[in-house]
Design a protein around this motif. Structure first.
Motif, PDB file in Angstrom:
ATOM      1  N   VAL A  17      -7.350  -4.465   1.129  1.00 41.90           N
ATOM      2  CA  VAL A  17      -7.918  -3.826  -0.063  1.00 41.90           C
ATOM      3  C   VAL A  17      -8.216  -2.352   0.223  1.00 41.90           C
ATOM      4  O   VAL A  17      -7.900  -1.466  -0.593  1.00 41.90           O
ATOM      5  CB  VAL A  17      -9.180  -4.574  -0.522  1.00 41.90           C
ATOM      6  CG1 VAL A  17      -9.936  -3.775  -1.585  1.00 41.90           C
ATOM      7  CG2 VAL A  17      -8.814  -5.956  -1.067  1.00 41.90           C
ATOM      8  N   THR A  18      -8.790  -2.089   1.372  1.00 41.35           N
ATOM      9  CA  THR A  18      -9.107  -0.708   1.749  1.00 41.35           C
ATOM     10  C   THR A  18      -7.853   0.143   1.839  1.00 41.35           C
ATOM     11  O   THR A  18      -7.862   1.321   1.444  1.00 41.35           O
ATOM     12  CB  THR A  18      -9.866  -0.689   3.080  1.00 41.35           C
ATOM     13  OG1 THR A  18     -11.106  -1.394   2.917  1.00 41.35           O
ATOM     14  CG2 THR A  18     -10.155   0.733   3.533  1.00 41.35           C
ATOM     15  N   ARG A  19      -6.763  -0.415   2.345  1.00 36.07           N
ATOM     16  CA  ARG A  19      -5.512   0.343   2.432  1.00 36.07           C
ATOM     17  C   ARG A  19      -5.045   0.778   1.045  1.00 36.07           C
ATOM     18  O   ARG A  19      -4.589   1.914   0.861  1.00 36.07           O
ATOM     19  CB  ARG A  19      -4.428  -0.482   3.117  1.00 36.07           C
ATOM     20  CG  ARG A  19      -4.604  -0.662   4.617  1.00 36.07           C
ATOM     21  CD  ARG A  19      -3.475  -1.471   5.202  1.00 36.07           C
ATOM     22  NE  ARG A  19      -2.201  -0.773   5.066  1.00 36.07           N
ATOM     23  CZ  ARG A  19      -1.002  -1.370   5.171  1.00 36.07           C
ATOM     24  NH1 ARG A  19      -0.933  -2.684   5.373  1.00 36.07           N
ATOM     25  NH2 ARG A  19       0.101  -0.660   5.050  1.00 36.07           N
ATOM     26  N   HIS A  20      -5.132  -0.108   0.061  1.00 35.71           N
ATOM     27  CA  HIS A  20      -4.742   0.267  -1.308  1.00 35.71           C
ATOM     28  C   HIS A  20      -5.664   1.355  -1.856  1.00 35.71           C
ATOM     29  O   HIS A  20      -5.195   2.320  -2.473  1.00 35.71           O
ATOM     30  CB  HIS A  20      -4.785  -0.955  -2.226  1.00 35.71           C
ATOM     31  CG  HIS A  20      -3.590  -1.841  -2.139  1.00 35.71           C
ATOM     32  ND1 HIS A  20      -2.326  -1.430  -2.498  1.00 35.71           N
ATOM     33  CD2 HIS A  20      -3.468  -3.135  -1.747  1.00 35.71           C
ATOM     34  CE1 HIS A  20      -1.474  -2.439  -2.342  1.00 35.71           C
ATOM     35  NE2 HIS A  20      -2.137  -3.476  -1.892  1.00 35.71           N
TER      36      HIS A  20
ATOM     37  N   PRO B  37       0.815  -1.225   0.000  1.00 35.85           N
ATOM     38  CA  PRO B  37       0.000   0.000   0.000  1.00 35.85           C
ATOM     39  C   PRO B  37       0.845   1.270   0.000  1.00 35.85           C
ATOM     40  O   PRO B  37       0.426   2.291  -0.556  1.00 35.85           O
ATOM     41  CB  PRO B  37      -0.833  -0.138   1.277  1.00 35.85           C
ATOM     42  CG  PRO B  37      -0.955  -1.611   1.494  1.00 35.85           C
ATOM     43  CD  PRO B  37       0.368  -2.169   1.060  1.00 35.85           C
ATOM     44  N   GLU B  38       2.033   1.199   0.590  1.00 42.76           N
ATOM     45  CA  GLU B  38       2.925   2.365   0.564  1.00 42.76           C
ATOM     46  C   GLU B  38       3.381   2.653  -0.858  1.00 42.76           C
ATOM     47  O   GLU B  38       3.491   3.819  -1.266  1.00 42.76           O
ATOM     48  CB  GLU B  38       4.118   2.131   1.487  1.00 42.76           C
ATOM     49  CG  GLU B  38       3.776   2.109   2.970  1.00 42.76           C
ATOM     50  CD  GLU B  38       3.093   0.818   3.422  1.00 42.76           C
ATOM     51  OE1 GLU B  38       2.462   0.837   4.502  1.00 42.76           O
ATOM     52  OE2 GLU B  38       3.175  -0.205   2.700  1.00 42.76           O
ATOM     53  N   PHE B  39       3.640   1.607  -1.630  1.00 42.39           N
ATOM     54  CA  PHE B  39       3.969   1.811  -3.043  1.00 42.39           C
ATOM     55  C   PHE B  39       2.787   2.440  -3.767  1.00 42.39           C
ATOM     56  O   PHE B  39       2.972   3.317  -4.621  1.00 42.39           O
ATOM     57  CB  PHE B  39       4.336   0.486  -3.717  1.00 42.39           C
ATOM     58  CG  PHE B  39       4.533   0.612  -5.207  1.00 42.39           C
ATOM     59  CD1 PHE B  39       5.785   0.866  -5.733  1.00 42.39           C
ATOM     60  CD2 PHE B  39       3.462   0.510  -6.082  1.00 42.39           C
ATOM     61  CE1 PHE B  39       5.967   1.007  -7.110  1.00 42.39           C
ATOM     62  CE2 PHE B  39       3.629   0.647  -7.457  1.00 42.39           C
ATOM     63  CZ  PHE B  39       4.890   0.900  -7.958  1.00 42.39           C
ATOM     64  N   THR B  40       1.584   1.990  -3.459  1.00 44.78           N
ATOM     65  CA  THR B  40       0.392   2.554  -4.101  1.00 44.78           C
ATOM     66  C   THR B  40       0.336   4.059  -3.900  1.00 44.78           C
ATOM     67  O   THR B  40       0.040   4.823  -4.835  1.00 44.78           O
ATOM     68  CB  THR B  40      -0.871   1.873  -3.549  1.00 44.78           C
ATOM     69  OG1 THR B  40      -0.831   0.482  -3.872  1.00 44.78           O
ATOM     70  CG2 THR B  40      -2.127   2.493  -4.135  1.00 44.78           C
ATOM     71  N   ALA B  41       0.618   4.505  -2.680  1.00 44.50           N
ATOM     72  CA  ALA B  41       0.607   5.947  -2.408  1.00 44.50           C
ATOM     73  C   ALA B  41       1.678   6.659  -3.221  1.00 44.50           C
ATOM     74  O   ALA B  41       1.442   7.749  -3.775  1.00 44.50           O
ATOM     75  CB  ALA B  41       0.822   6.196  -0.917  1.00 44.50           C
ATOM     76  N   HIS B  42       2.864   6.045  -3.322  1.00 43.86           N
ATOM     77  CA  HIS B  42       3.942   6.642  -4.129  1.00 43.86           C
ATOM     78  C   HIS B  42       3.541   6.697  -5.603  1.00 43.86           C
ATOM     79  O   HIS B  42       3.750   7.714  -6.278  1.00 43.86           O
ATOM     80  CB  HIS B  42       5.215   5.814  -3.957  1.00 43.86           C
ATOM     81  CG  HIS B  42       6.245   6.054  -5.005  1.00 43.86           C
ATOM     82  ND1 HIS B  42       6.973   7.230  -5.093  1.00 43.86           N
ATOM     83  CD2 HIS B  42       6.668   5.278  -6.056  1.00 43.86           C
ATOM     84  CE1 HIS B  42       7.801   7.159  -6.124  1.00 43.86           C
ATOM     85  NE2 HIS B  42       7.623   5.997  -6.723  1.00 43.86           N
TER      86      HIS B  42
ATOM     87  N   ALA C 261      -5.398   3.901  -5.090  1.00 46.47           N
ATOM     88  CA  ALA C 261      -5.756   2.982  -6.172  1.00 46.47           C
ATOM     89  C   ALA C 261      -7.185   3.241  -6.631  1.00 46.47           C
ATOM     90  O   ALA C 261      -8.081   3.442  -5.819  1.00 46.47           O
ATOM     91  CB  ALA C 261      -5.612   1.535  -5.711  1.00 46.47           C
ATOM     92  N   ASP C 262      -7.377   3.227  -7.940  1.00 50.45           N
ATOM     93  CA  ASP C 262      -8.736   3.283  -8.482  1.00 50.45           C
ATOM     94  C   ASP C 262      -9.404   1.919  -8.397  1.00 50.45           C
ATOM     95  O   ASP C 262     -10.626   1.826  -8.232  1.00 50.45           O
ATOM     96  CB  ASP C 262      -8.708   3.725  -9.946  1.00 50.45           C
ATOM     97  CG  ASP C 262      -8.212   5.142 -10.095  1.00 50.45           C
ATOM     98  OD1 ASP C 262      -8.907   6.063  -9.642  1.00 50.45           O
ATOM     99  OD2 ASP C 262      -7.106   5.339 -10.646  1.00 50.45           O
ATOM    100  N   GLN C 263      -8.607   0.884  -8.563  1.00 50.94           N
ATOM    101  CA  GLN C 263      -9.125  -0.478  -8.502  1.00 50.94           C
ATOM    102  C   GLN C 263      -8.079  -1.374  -7.860  1.00 50.94           C
ATOM    103  O   GLN C 263      -6.875  -1.200  -8.085  1.00 50.94           O
ATOM    104  CB  GLN C 263      -9.460  -1.010  -9.903  1.00 50.94           C
ATOM    105  CG  GLN C 263     -10.030  -2.428  -9.905  1.00 50.94           C
ATOM    106  CD  GLN C 263     -10.415  -2.902 -11.294  1.00 50.94           C
ATOM    107  OE1 GLN C 263      -9.636  -3.613 -11.937  1.00 50.94           O
ATOM    108  NE2 GLN C 263     -11.608  -2.535 -11.758  1.00 50.94           N
ATOM    109  N   VAL C 264      -8.539  -2.328  -7.054  1.00 48.44           N
ATOM    110  CA  VAL C 264      -7.697  -3.418  -6.580  1.00 48.44           C
ATOM    111  C   VAL C 264      -8.119  -4.671  -7.328  1.00 48.44           C
ATOM    112  O   VAL C 264      -9.302  -5.039  -7.326  1.00 48.44           O
ATOM    113  CB  VAL C 264      -7.819  -3.625  -5.059  1.00 48.44           C
ATOM    114  CG1 VAL C 264      -6.977  -4.820  -4.615  1.00 48.44           C
ATOM    115  CG2 VAL C 264      -7.383  -2.368  -4.314  1.00 48.44           C
ATOM    116  N   VAL C 265      -7.162  -5.286  -8.007  1.00 47.13           N
ATOM    117  CA  VAL C 265      -7.412  -6.483  -8.803  1.00 47.13           C
ATOM    118  C   VAL C 265      -7.039  -7.690  -7.955  1.00 47.13           C
ATOM    119  O   VAL C 265      -5.863  -7.875  -7.602  1.00 47.13           O
ATOM    120  CB  VAL C 265      -6.597  -6.467 -10.103  1.00 47.13           C
ATOM    121  CG1 VAL C 265      -6.918  -7.700 -10.936  1.00 47.13           C
ATOM    122  CG2 VAL C 265      -6.863  -5.188 -10.893  1.00 47.13           C
ATOM    123  N   LEU C 266      -8.001  -8.522  -7.606  1.00 46.76           N
ATOM    124  CA  LEU C 266      -7.774  -9.668  -6.738  1.00 46.76           C
ATOM    125  C   LEU C 266      -7.184 -10.828  -7.547  1.00 46.76           C
ATOM    126  O   LEU C 266      -7.816 -11.319  -8.488  1.00 46.76           O
ATOM    127  CB  LEU C 266      -9.083 -10.110  -6.085  1.00 46.76           C
ATOM    128  CG  LEU C 266      -9.877  -9.021  -5.349  1.00 46.76           C
ATOM    129  CD1 LEU C 266     -11.149  -9.621  -4.765  1.00 46.76           C
ATOM    130  CD2 LEU C 266      -9.038  -8.356  -4.278  1.00 46.76           C
TER     131      LEU C 266
END
Length: 276
Positions: free
Chosen positions: A239-242, A153-158, A247-252
């Motif tokens: 998922v919520t953290r991403h 999730p930290e990468f997602t923010a970056h 993130a616009d979408q989390v792909v499971l």
């Protein structure tokens, strides 16, 4: 570039030799998933993308990913041309798999060929498997956005900071719906152990704070950092953290604990919890 309207929860689908993935695709659409992403590493041809779109009604279908070093740009152009004639707007062209000494140059050249094709594959209909800062910038400038795998999730923010507000960010997240730590980790250890040695993954894992020892294992620490495992509540929290990170979408990327099983029960449980 305007963000794609992907919806918050996507899911990957592997191709099955018996054709059962077509029934699976229809089930995933009925369950309410926003997008189906076809696992690209299993594609002997690009035909399954066409087949899944025609086995479903309206759900967008993406490639995750079409490896540019395997498929010529002409193949991608022909696929999109055929599908735009029958099912316009439903194919999302996920691209990646460019390795070697100059991946950025090679991807730029590939995108050039898509831009100049007749008809072109427009930037707004394609996404890139981006990890490093320059590839993220390329995703922002020459595609609709980025489709990263094996990230925190930290990468997602970056990534959201690099992409800005307009580009699309769909984060692929391994999921094991299992609360036993040993079984959950062992379910993904082999597949992730292979991936973390490929292409730009090792360098990006180091950027995220993992060590060479973590990568060589792969260690429990690395698996816990990259995989949503546990009960439904634990997976939903990840998922919520991403999503909260941008993130616009989390792909499971759902991994059943039984080898070679198809995760029908897991898909249903996750849809009930995350989609409603």
């Amino acid at each position: 570039m305007t963000r794609l309207d992907l919806g918050p929860i996507g899911v990957t689908l592997g191709v099955r030799a018996d054709g059962g993935h077509l029934d699976d695709a229809a089930m995933l659409e009925d369950l309410g998933y926003s997008t189906i992403w076809i696992v690209g590493g299993q594609l002997a041809t690009l035909d399954p993308l066409r087949d899944v779109i025609r086995a479903t009604e309206t759900i967008p279908v993406g490639s995750a990913i079409i490896p540019a070093q395997v498929y010529a740009s002409d193949d991608v152009v022909a696929l999109r041309r055929d599908l735009e004639a029958t099912d316009p707007g439903r194919l999302i062209t996920g691209l990646g798999g460019v390795h070697g000494d100059r991946p950025l140059r090679d991807m730029n050249a590939y995108l050039d060929s898509l831009d100049t094709a007749d008809p072109p594959v427009p930037a707004g209909a394609r996404m890139l498997a981006a990890l490093g800062p320059r590839m993220l910038e390329l995703s922002r400038d020459r595609a609709a956005g980025a489709l990263p795998l094996l990230v925190t999730p930290e990468f997602t923010a970056h990534a959201r900071e690099v992409l800005g507000d307009e580009a699309t960010l769909a984060v692929m997240e391994y999921v094991v719906l299992e609360s036993d730590p040993g079984l959950a980790r062992d379910t993904v250890r082999e597949s992730i152990g292979f991936l973390v040695r490929v292409g730009g993954y090792p360098q990006n894992l180091r950027r995220m704070g993992f060590t060479d020892e973590d990568i060589a294992g792969p260690s429990d620490r690395l698996l816990d950092g990259l995989v949503a495992w546990g009960d439904i509540d634990a997976v939903a929290a990840r998922v919520t953290r991403h999503l909260d990170a941008g993130a616009d979408q989390v792909v499971l990327v759902v991994q059943p604990t039984r080898p070679d099983a198809v995760p029908h029960a897991e898909w249903r449980a996750l849809a009930n919890a995350l989609i409603g």
